[in-house]
Design an enzyme around this catalytic site. Structure first.
Site, PDB file in Angstrom:
ATOM      1  N   ARG A 171       0.814  -1.220   0.000  1.00 28.02           N
ATOM      2  CA  ARG A 171       0.000   0.000   0.000  1.00 28.02           C
ATOM      3  C   ARG A 171       0.847   1.270   0.000  1.00 28.02           C
ATOM      4  NH1 ARG A 171      -3.127  -0.800   5.430  1.00 28.02           N
ATOM      5  NH2 ARG A 171      -0.934  -0.840   5.972  1.00 28.02           N
ATOM      6  N   LYS A 227       3.966 -18.392   7.838  1.00 19.22           N
ATOM      7  CA  LYS A 227       3.350 -18.573   9.149  1.00 19.22           C
ATOM      8  C   LYS A 227       3.033 -17.214   9.762  1.00 19.22           C
ATOM      9  CE  LYS A 227       6.216 -18.948  12.791  1.00 19.22           C
ATOM     10  NZ  LYS A 227       7.071 -17.801  13.077  1.00 19.22           N
ATOM     11  N   HIS A 282      10.581 -21.769   7.655  1.00 23.80           N
ATOM     12  CA  HIS A 282      11.944 -21.563   7.151  1.00 23.80           C
ATOM     13  C   HIS A 282      12.993 -22.434   7.841  1.00 23.80           C
ATOM     14  CE1 HIS A 282      12.375 -18.686  10.527  1.00 23.80           C
ATOM     15  NE2 HIS A 282      13.674 -18.837  10.377  1.00 23.80           N
ATOM     16  N   LYS A 312      16.849 -24.641   6.463  1.00 27.98           N
ATOM     17  CA  LYS A 312      18.208 -24.486   6.992  1.00 27.98           C
ATOM     18  C   LYS A 312      19.019 -25.726   6.629  1.00 27.98           C
ATOM     19  CE  LYS A 312      16.818 -21.578  10.903  1.00 27.98           C
ATOM     20  NZ  LYS A 312      17.521 -20.318  10.798  1.00 27.98           N
ATOM     21  N   GLU A 315      17.150 -17.529  21.563  1.00 28.19           N
ATOM     22  CA  GLU A 315      17.344 -16.297  20.803  1.00 28.19           C
ATOM     23  C   GLU A 315      17.791 -15.203  21.750  1.00 28.19           C
ATOM     24  OE1 GLU A 315      14.772 -15.469  17.304  1.00 28.19           O
ATOM     25  OE2 GLU A 315      13.270 -16.276  18.671  1.00 28.19           O
ATOM     26  N   ASP A 365       4.566 -18.905  18.145  1.00 29.19           N
ATOM     27  CA  ASP A 365       5.568 -18.349  17.231  1.00 29.19           C
ATOM     28  C   ASP A 365       6.652 -19.373  16.867  1.00 29.19           C
ATOM     29  OD1 ASP A 365       6.672 -16.111  15.798  1.00 29.19           O
ATOM     30  OD2 ASP A 365       8.237 -15.986  17.329  1.00 29.19           O
ATOM     31  N   HIS A 401       8.403 -24.387  14.127  1.00 28.34           N
ATOM     32  CA  HIS A 401       9.823 -24.708  13.949  1.00 28.34           C
ATOM     33  C   HIS A 401      10.288 -25.883  14.830  1.00 28.34           C
ATOM     34  CE1 HIS A 401       9.680 -21.064  11.770  1.00 28.34           C
ATOM     35  NE2 HIS A 401       9.912 -20.233  12.754  1.00 28.34           N
ATOM     36  N   LYS A 430      13.044 -15.840  23.932  1.00 30.60           N
ATOM     37  CA  LYS A 430      13.664 -14.607  23.441  1.00 30.60           C
ATOM     38  C   LYS A 430      14.402 -13.937  24.591  1.00 30.60           C
ATOM     39  CE  LYS A 430      10.824 -13.345  19.522  1.00 30.60           C
ATOM     40  NZ  LYS A 430      11.729 -13.855  18.495  1.00 30.60           N
ATOM     41  N   LYS A 450      22.344 -16.562  21.177  1.00 31.00           N
ATOM     42  CA  LYS A 450      21.541 -17.184  20.119  1.00 31.00           C
ATOM     43  C   LYS A 450      22.163 -18.540  19.809  1.00 31.00           C
ATOM     44  CE  LYS A 450      20.035 -16.700  15.307  1.00 31.00           C
ATOM     45  NZ  LYS A 450      18.600 -16.928  15.433  1.00 31.00           N
TER      46      LYS A 450
HETATM   47  N1  NDP Z   1       9.653 -10.818   9.651  1.00 33.22           N
HETATM   48  C1  NDP Z   1      10.019 -12.090   9.889  1.00 33.22           C
HETATM   49  O1  NDP Z   1      11.169 -12.394  10.222  1.00 33.22           O
HETATM   50  C2  NDP Z   1       9.023 -13.182   9.739  1.00 33.22           C
HETATM   51  C3  NDP Z   1       7.737 -12.919   9.305  1.00 33.22           C
HETATM   52  N2  NDP Z   1       6.856 -13.971   9.121  1.00 33.22           N
HETATM   53  C4  NDP Z   1       5.494 -13.705   8.641  1.00 33.22           C
HETATM   54  O2  NDP Z   1       5.551 -13.105   7.365  1.00 33.22           O
HETATM   55  C5  NDP Z   1       4.535 -12.136   7.219  1.00 33.22           C
HETATM   56  C6  NDP Z   1       5.150 -10.795   6.919  1.00 33.22           C
HETATM   57  O3  NDP Z   1       6.031 -10.444   7.971  1.00 33.22           O
HETATM   58  P1  NDP Z   1       6.646  -8.981   8.127  1.00 33.22           P
HETATM   59  O4  NDP Z   1       7.274  -8.555   6.867  1.00 33.22           O
HETATM   60  O5  NDP Z   1       7.456  -9.022   9.346  1.00 33.22           O
HETATM   61  O6  NDP Z   1       5.356  -8.164   8.407  1.00 33.22           O
HETATM   62  P2  NDP Z   1       5.097  -6.598   8.406  1.00 33.22           P
HETATM   63  O7  NDP Z   1       4.317  -6.297   9.624  1.00 33.22           O
HETATM   64  O8  NDP Z   1       6.361  -5.869   8.161  1.00 33.22           O
HETATM   65  O9  NDP Z   1       4.080  -6.458   7.200  1.00 33.22           O
HETATM   66  C7  NDP Z   1       4.409  -6.524   5.833  1.00 33.22           C
HETATM   67  C8  NDP Z   1       3.658  -5.461   5.078  1.00 33.22           C
HETATM   68  O10 NDP Z   1       2.261  -5.703   5.131  1.00 33.22           O
HETATM   69  C9  NDP Z   1       1.556  -4.447   5.110  1.00 33.22           C
HETATM   70  N3  NDP Z   1       0.686  -4.346   6.268  1.00 33.22           N
HETATM   71  C10 NDP Z   1       1.027  -4.425   7.555  1.00 33.22           C
HETATM   72  N4  NDP Z   1      -0.046  -4.307   8.347  1.00 33.22           N
HETATM   73  C11 NDP Z   1      -1.101  -4.140   7.548  1.00 33.22           C
HETATM   74  C12 NDP Z   1      -2.496  -3.966   7.760  1.00 33.22           C
HETATM   75  N5  NDP Z   1      -2.996  -3.949   8.983  1.00 33.22           N
HETATM   76  N6  NDP Z   1      -3.298  -3.840   6.695  1.00 33.22           N
HETATM   77  C13 NDP Z   1      -2.788  -3.874   5.473  1.00 33.22           C
HETATM   78  N7  NDP Z   1      -1.481  -4.014   5.200  1.00 33.22           N
HETATM   79  C14 NDP Z   1      -0.643  -4.163   6.222  1.00 33.22           C
HETATM   80  C15 NDP Z   1       2.597  -3.374   5.210  1.00 33.22           C
HETATM   81  O11 NDP Z   1       2.792  -2.855   3.909  1.00 33.22           O
HETATM   82  P3  NDP Z   1       1.942  -1.652   3.296  1.00 33.22           P
HETATM   83  O12 NDP Z   1       1.385  -0.847   4.434  1.00 33.22           O
HETATM   84  O13 NDP Z   1       2.939  -0.889   2.484  1.00 33.22           O
HETATM   85  O14 NDP Z   1       0.917  -2.327   2.511  1.00 33.22           O
HETATM   86  C16 NDP Z   1       3.846  -4.077   5.647  1.00 33.22           C
HETATM   87  O15 NDP Z   1       5.014  -3.512   5.152  1.00 33.22           O
HETATM   88  C17 NDP Z   1       3.758 -12.168   8.519  1.00 33.22           C
HETATM   89  O16 NDP Z   1       2.664 -13.016   8.370  1.00 33.22           O
HETATM   90  C18 NDP Z   1       4.731 -12.721   9.508  1.00 33.22           C
HETATM   91  O17 NDP Z   1       4.092 -13.369  10.563  1.00 33.22           O
HETATM   92  C19 NDP Z   1       7.208 -15.257   9.332  1.00 33.22           C
HETATM   93  C20 NDP Z   1       8.484 -15.558   9.760  1.00 33.22           C
HETATM   94  C21 NDP Z   1       9.473 -14.572  10.040  1.00 33.22           C
HETATM   95  O1  LIG Z   2       9.674 -17.530  12.632  1.00 30.16           O
HETATM   96  C1  LIG Z   2      10.346 -16.933  13.434  1.00 30.16           C
HETATM   97  O2  LIG Z   2      11.658 -17.204  13.498  1.00 30.16           O
HETATM   98  C2  LIG Z   2      12.580 -16.300  14.074  1.00 30.16           C
HETATM   99  C3  LIG Z   2      13.854 -17.088  14.376  1.00 30.16           C
HETATM  100  O3  LIG Z   2      14.409 -17.532  13.180  1.00 30.16           O
HETATM  101  P1  LIG Z   2      15.983 -17.814  13.044  1.00 30.16           P
HETATM  102  O4  LIG Z   2      16.119 -18.285  11.662  1.00 30.16           O
HETATM  103  O5  LIG Z   2      16.670 -16.520  13.346  1.00 30.16           O
HETATM  104  O6  LIG Z   2      16.313 -18.842  14.061  1.00 30.16           O
HETATM  105  C4  LIG Z   2      12.025 -15.678  15.339  1.00 30.16           C
HETATM  106  O7  LIG Z   2      12.891 -14.647  15.790  1.00 30.16           O
HETATM  107  C5  LIG Z   2      10.661 -15.088  15.055  1.00 30.16           C
HETATM  108  O8  LIG Z   2      10.110 -14.589  16.272  1.00 30.16           O
HETATM  109  C6  LIG Z   2       9.734 -16.128  14.481  1.00 30.16           C
HETATM  110  O9  LIG Z   2       8.548 -15.505  14.027  1.00 30.16           O
END
Ligand code: NDP
Ligand SMILES: O=C1O[C@H](COP(=O)(O)O)[C@@H](O)[C@H](O)[C@H]1O
Length: 741
Positions: A66, A177, A207, A211, A245, A264, A269, A355, A360
């Protein structure tokens, strides 16, 4: 001559390239492209794949979100993270093209996820890219948004027919997830996904399965003959999957506070790691066979009860951004599991993750049973059991701990370690690289199935929203369960303690009687009795009653303190003050028999003086293990499971040299002086006095829950002789209600 050692030369490049010949080309469309995951994992992963020419040169990356951005702005926002997080850095190696040239493959579309126009634009954009770069119309959709948006995105893809495989072109979707937040919501998610995509188009990503070291569990077990014959209850005593972690929740408070560590990490995992360690060998390495074995394993795990788990929350969590001020979300969990099948009957499996721990590290530790008898003079076999340690990250390696002979005369044994370093210096491919490539190749072996997810939720649903976490500090995890205090194998069930449950009116009386009786017995046998007393509010009544005990020869009784608050002795918070008021001032005890902690000095100085006092009294043995300290420790237990001033996660718990230490209790923001676990372990007897409903849930975990003295310090009390508990019916009431919030 062909041999195993020179096989690499014979197979040459084909082995290096992991025999991947095909270079898939597709359009990678990422929803949520302005987010953390896209920045740190997805784009850096694609970048490294591109560097190694594992994907077709005309592969295109389209970010959708967005936030209003131009192509250039989007590319600029990614440059830094690719440079930081990508395994292979832009322009740094001969085969890695400069950033600008890779960036040309990236374009950006902004729009709302629930606006059909976004998808209309996307369709047109894909056709344009196809025209311009001849990129085949293979679509890889990546859902990297918060999960509530998944159904909205999927429905729009279907509306614009982007979900369909057409002619020779495919359409696939990666779903991140969390896959729901419990069994019910997971089923809802699966329903939506299955109504739009077919089974083979869907890739639920975990993920951890990508690994390298996780995949190597399979080769370790099934490409060798050495370990599989002993991979069972006959040889293995316990298995611990431990994911520590050091990071906190960061900016993810919104998501994390609703999720917690069990949702989480453990449901996905850690359970996946457990599956790979414990499942039966699949007949072939194919996704279907692998999933079938994982499902069988998940079906064999016994339901988790409240005595199977303990939870913690790091100190300071409630002050983090977007976290509720009275949150009971756990950031640490220990869960003990039993696998009810032929291979694993009786073997203890533990999953732990948290956490803001001291470091780690992700490891899987298999502890083997001790030899049936010891023929050598040093019986190290019982404490230094063989252990196989698979370190998933960082410093990926496999270690085998064994005993060997100490060189020279005699037959003494010493622990030694065989280590295989997995990465041999080169950084290993990131999980996302491997998994993205597998999706492009249509291989779902390293992805989880909906059925696995449902079974995992079914298992954990019973505990995800239950219990009050113990506040721990970030030194938890400094020492693994192999430090001194854990030489008693804490993964094994405790020997049954002497537990006396009494009505509130009687418990103080019985406790006082026990103290007096023990004193008389020791005086009669040894002519002297030493006891160390706790402070706080709970023991006031029993101490008053001890003071009234007739015929106690106080000239032969020496009174010490287990801990003290860093306040002057006449302060109302002083433990000495309370003990003096209730007991010492009421009996004829010579002043030289009272050994208080001099907290009118600085904490360190007070600790040092008290240690000298203990050493003077009990002797300063070279080996603490040969020392014996108090005849009786009178202990209490806090709501958080602390005893003496040993608090959850504090590094005092693994103190192995000092007998007394000064400790800053982060949870309370105060200094205390306390005796250390080695003094407790090397005292003769200990007895807890615990009353009131407020302590009931913690008491239940201490007595029945997983053994983790770092999180629950009261569990580390294992004196040389007897350990008894005097608890009132209120404190013991949690037996039936341990699952209530
Ligand atoms: N980050 C990580 O390390 C990990 C993440 N995940 C999963 O991957 C997915 C993405 O994670 P992550 O990138 O951290 O998430 P973010 O919270 O950074 O969200 C990604 C994007 O989604 C859009 N967004 C966020 N909230 C809303 C909302 N309420 N309504 C509409 N758009 C929204 C935003 O983009 P915009 O506003 O520009 O549209 C944002 O940049 C999640 O489901 C998370 O649980 C899984 C494993 C690890
Ligand atoms: O999915 C997740 O994984 C990370 C840990 O991943 P790692 O590859 O660094 O071991 C965790 O920090 C996060 O909370 C969880 O959503």
């Amino acid at each position: 001559m062909f041999s195993c050692e020179n096989i690499k030369e014979f197979l040459g490049e084909s082995l290096e390239q992991n025999q991947i010949q095909e270079k898939p080309s597709c359009m990678i469309i990422i929803f949520g492209a302005s987010g953390d995951l896209t920045n740190r994992k997805v784009i850096p992963g694609i970048h490294s794949l591109n560097c190694e020419s594992r994907i077709g040169t005309n592969t295109q990356i389209i970010g959708v979100a967005r936030t209003k951005m131009t192509n250039e702005e989007f590319r600029d926002s990614l440059e830094e993270s690719v440079k930081n997080y990508s395994r292979l850095k832009p322009g740094k190696t001969t085969y890695c093209e400069p950033w600008d040239s890779f960036a040309k493959k990236i374009t950006y579309l902004y729009g709302d996820y629930d606006d059909p126009k976004t998808y209309q634009n996307l369709v047109q954009h894909l056709l344009d890219l196809n025209q311009k770069f001849k990129t085949p119309l293979n679509y890889l959709f990546y859902c990297a948004t918060p999960p509530q948006l998944y159904p909205i995105i999927l429905r729009h893809l279907a509306q614009f027919k982007l979900n369909q495989n057409r002619d020779s072109f495919w359409s696939r979707i990666i779903i991140e997830k969390p896959f729901g937040s419990n069994l019910e919501t997971a089923i809802e998610l699966h329903k939506v996904v299955n109504s739009i995509f077919t089974h083979s188009q869907v890739f639920y990503i975990d993920h951890y399965l990508g690994k390298e070291t996780v995949q190597s569990i399979l080769t370790f077990r099934f490409a060798n003959t050495i370990f599989e014959p002993i991979w069972n209850r006959n040889y293995i005593e316990s298995v611990h999957v431990n994911v520590m972690e050091s990071v906190d929740v960061g900016g993810r408070g919104n998501y994390y506070d609703k999720s917690g560590v069990i949702r989480d990490m453990l449901v996905n995992h850690l359970l996946q790691l457990l599956c790979l360690i414990a499942m039966e060998p699949p007949p072939r390495y194919t996704s279907d066979y692998l999933r079938r074995e994982k499902i069988k394993l998940l079906q064999s795990i016994k339901p988790i009860s409240c005595s199977n788990f303990a939870i913690g929350q790091y100190h300071g969590y409630r002050s983090e951004q977007k976290i509720s001020k009275d949150s009971n979300t756990p950031t640490y969990a220990d869960v003990d599991l039993e696998i009810d099948n032929w291979r694993w009957q009786g073997v203890r499996f533990r999953l732990s993750s948290g956490k803001k721990l001291a470091k780690k590290e992700t490891e899987i530790v298999l502890t083997f049973k001790q030899p049936p008898f010891s023929m050598f003079s040093t019986s190290l076999e019982s404490v230094c059991k063989n252990q196989l340690r698979i370190v998933i990250q960082p410093d990926e390696r496999i270690e085998l701990k064994m005993l060997s002979k100490i060189p020279g005369a005699g037959m003494k044994t010493q622990p030694m370690k065989l280590t295989y370093l997995y990465s041999q210096g080169e950084p290993l491919p990131d999980a996302y690289e491997r998994l993205l490539l597998d999706v492009m190749l249509g291989d779902s072996s390293l992805f989880t199935s909906a059925e696995e997810q449902r079974l995992s939720w079914k298992l954990f649903d019973s505990i995800t929203d239950h219990g009050i976490p113990i506040q721990y500090v970030s030194t938890l995890g400094t020492n693994s369960l192999s430090s001194l205090v854990s030489q008693v194998n804490y993964l094994l069930p405790r020997k049954t303690d002497d537990i006396r449950v009494l009505v509130p009116e009687d418990v103080a009386k019985m406790y006082a009687t026990m103290v007096a009786t023990t004193a008389r017995q020791f005086i009669q046998k040894k002519g002297i009795f030493t006891m160390a007393l706790s402070g706080g509010a709970s023991p006031v009544k029993p101490y008053e009653l001890v003071a009234q005990e007739p015929d106690l020869d106080w000239s032969k009784i020496h009174v010490f303190l287990v801990d003290e608050r860093c306040v002057p002795p006449d302060d109302k918070d002083s433990n000495y003050h309370m003990i003096n008021e209730t007991l010492l001032s009421k009996v004829k005890i010579p002043p030289e028999n009272i050994h208080r902690i001099h907290t009118e000095f600085e904490p360190e100085k007070a600790a040092q003086l008290y240690e000298e006092e203990i050493e003077k009294f009990f002797g300063n043995q070279k080996s603490i293990k040969n020392s014996t300290f108090f005849d009786l420790l009178l202990l209490g237990m806090g709501d958080d499971g602390h005893t003496a001033s040993l608090f959850p996660g504090a590094n005092t718990i693994s103190e192995t040299k000092r007998k007394v230490v000064a400790t800053f209790v982060e949870q309370l923001g105060v200094w205390r002086v306390t005796i250390t676990p080695i003094v407790i372990q090397n005292s003769l007897n200990a007895s807890f006095f615990v009353t009131g409903t407020k302590k009931s849930k913690r008491l239940y975990t201490v007595l029945h829950g997983p053994q983790n003295p770092f999180l629950i310090p009261a569990q580390l009390v294992r004196p040389k002789g007897s350990l008894s508990w005097f608890v009132d019916t209120d404190a013991y009431s949690s037996n039936d209600i341990c699952f209530e919030k």
